[in-house]
Enzyme design. Structure first.
Site, PDB file in Angstrom:
ATOM      1  N   GLY A 130      -9.901  -2.022  -9.272  1.00 36.60           N
ATOM      2  CA  GLY A 130     -10.103  -3.455  -9.136  1.00 36.60           C
ATOM      3  C   GLY A 130      -8.845  -4.259  -9.344  1.00 36.60           C
ATOM      4  O   GLY A 130      -8.915  -5.440  -9.683  1.00 36.60           O
ATOM      5  N   SER A 152      -5.008  -2.361  -2.462  1.00 38.69           N
ATOM      6  CA  SER A 152      -4.953  -2.538  -1.009  1.00 38.69           C
ATOM      7  C   SER A 152      -4.169  -3.796  -0.638  1.00 38.69           C
ATOM      8  O   SER A 152      -3.359  -3.780   0.294  1.00 38.69           O
ATOM      9  CB  SER A 152      -6.369  -2.608  -0.428  1.00 38.69           C
ATOM     10  N   ASP A 201      -6.810 -11.959  -3.683  1.00 38.12           N
ATOM     11  CA  ASP A 201      -5.930 -10.826  -3.955  1.00 38.12           C
ATOM     12  C   ASP A 201      -4.570 -11.012  -3.297  1.00 38.12           C
ATOM     13  O   ASP A 201      -3.517 -10.849  -3.928  1.00 38.12           O
ATOM     14  CB  ASP A 201      -6.567  -9.528  -3.463  1.00 38.12           C
TER      15      ASP A 201
END
Length: 378
Positions: free
Chosen positions: A122, A126, A170
């Site tokens: 988490g 990516s 993110d």
């Protein structure tokens, strides 16, 4: 950086044109608010994905990863489309596709990739890869791309090429991160404010606890929560749950939808309160109860925690943390704990003992320190 530079040089008989990197992230507070046009408060970690890159000599692109011993994955950066590449290399190929779709020149490339961002924890491993590849492509093409545009390109790669229904937090944290700062992001318009976060001055540390629990949400439960939020917004007649009022949420007839919406609305309020406290130079201990309340909301209303996570949170508090919560999309991953500097050992030991008593794999515990975002490093 040395690993990918040496690997590139050994493989190609020439040095790379450059080396670029981008960090993973931890979210201090603001979970599942990003795709609801809400507020989030992440920061970039020291852990990074690193890419050594150069134009390819031939008509195809190749990417190799230190973490993937299976060898190179080949694709055409000039023509790759969603569905052409899967697995870990989809994050790389997808960024090439999204970069091209944004109207920027993309030639065939040779890439060597390394990363110390824990996978499946988490911490946005990516997004770190996507943003590192994105700044590498921009560097190779000689084009100037703003941080927010780069984050949007990387997000499109994840959403439309990889197929993960995530929000944009993110990638925005990975490109906008700065040492000693939190990234306060309004996801409706992608405006960013950097908020001071000097824990050491107050005798505090933020511990990141990788629970080592399985963590996968590219579809399934993560997507189901997003769908619930969309149903709640439709029932309330608002564009997104960012616009909802708690009093209206409490009148929703469906219990599950009501609880999902309640989490998002109250989580947005918690983010804003944390920012208010930190911007006013309050003692960061004051945000501890807000971290605790966030975890309770994720556990009871949004139902995205798992036993490994809940045990780590409770053990961290028992060991002396002034606040603790799960961070990330849920169903595994990491916990953060705001800890007095003198209690770091006690908190770590208490969590480890709680895991040992249950026969679980020992968690990994490390400090979370706000760090700089994506850029060229060599």
């Amino acid at each position: 950086m040395t690993v990918v530079t040496d690997a590139f040089t050994a493989r190609h008989g020439r040095a790379p044109a450059g080396v670029w990197s981008a960090p993973g992230r931890v979210n201090l507070i603001g979970e599942h608010t990003d795709y609801n046009d809400g507020f989030v408060l992440p920061f970039a970690l020291p852990h990074r994905a690193v890419v050594a890159a150069a134009p390819a000599d031939g008509p195809v692109s190749r990417v190799r990863s230190v973490q993937e011993p299976s060898g190179a994955v080949e694709f055409s950066a000039a023509s790759v489309v969603p569905g052409d590449v899967d697995g870990w290399a989809a994050y790389v190929a997808g960024t090439c596709w999204a970069f091209r779709e944004a109207g920027h020149p993309v030639g065939e490339v040779e890439l060597e990739l390394d990363s110390d961002v824990p996978v499946g924890a988490g911490l946005s491993s990516s997004a770190a890869v996507e943003c590192a590849v994105g700044v590498a492509l921009a560097g190779l093409a000689g084009v100037e791309i703003g941080a927010t545009e780069l984050a949007r390109i990387a997000r499109r790669a994840e959403n439309e090429f990889v197929g993960a229904p995530t929000g944009g937090m993110d990638q925005m944290a990975s490109v906008h991160g700065r040492a000693g700062r939190l990234v306060f992001l309004d996801t409706r318009d992608d405006t960013v404010e950097l908020v001071p976060f000097d824990l050491a001055a107050h005798g505090l540390e933020l511990l990141v606890i990788d629970t080592r629990a399985p963590h996968a949400h590219a579809g399934g439960e993560y997507g189901a929560r997003r769908a619930d939020c969309e149903r709640a917004a439709a029932a309330l007649g608002v564009p997104a749950l960012r616009d909802a009022v708690l009093a209206d949420v409490e009148r929703l007839p469906d219990d599950r939808i009501r609880r999902r919406a309640r989490h998002v609305v109250t989580e947005n309020e918690r983010v804003l309160e944390v920012v208010r406290l930190l911007a006013a130079d309050a003692d960061p201990r004051e945000i501890g109860p807000l971290l605790d309340a966030s975890h309770t909301s994720m556990r009871d209303d949004f139902e995205i925690t798992v036993p490994h996570v809940d045990v780590a949170v409770e053990a961290a508090r028992d060991g002396g943390a002034v606040g603790a919560r799960m961070t990330g999309g849920g169903f595994g991953g990491c916990v953060i704990a705001l800890v007095p500097a003198g209690a770091v050992t006690a908190v770590t030991t208490t969590v480890q003992q709680a895991y040992a008593e249950r026969g679980w794999t020992a968690p990994l515990v490390f400090p979370g320190t706000p760090s700089d975002g994506a850029g060229r490093v060599g």
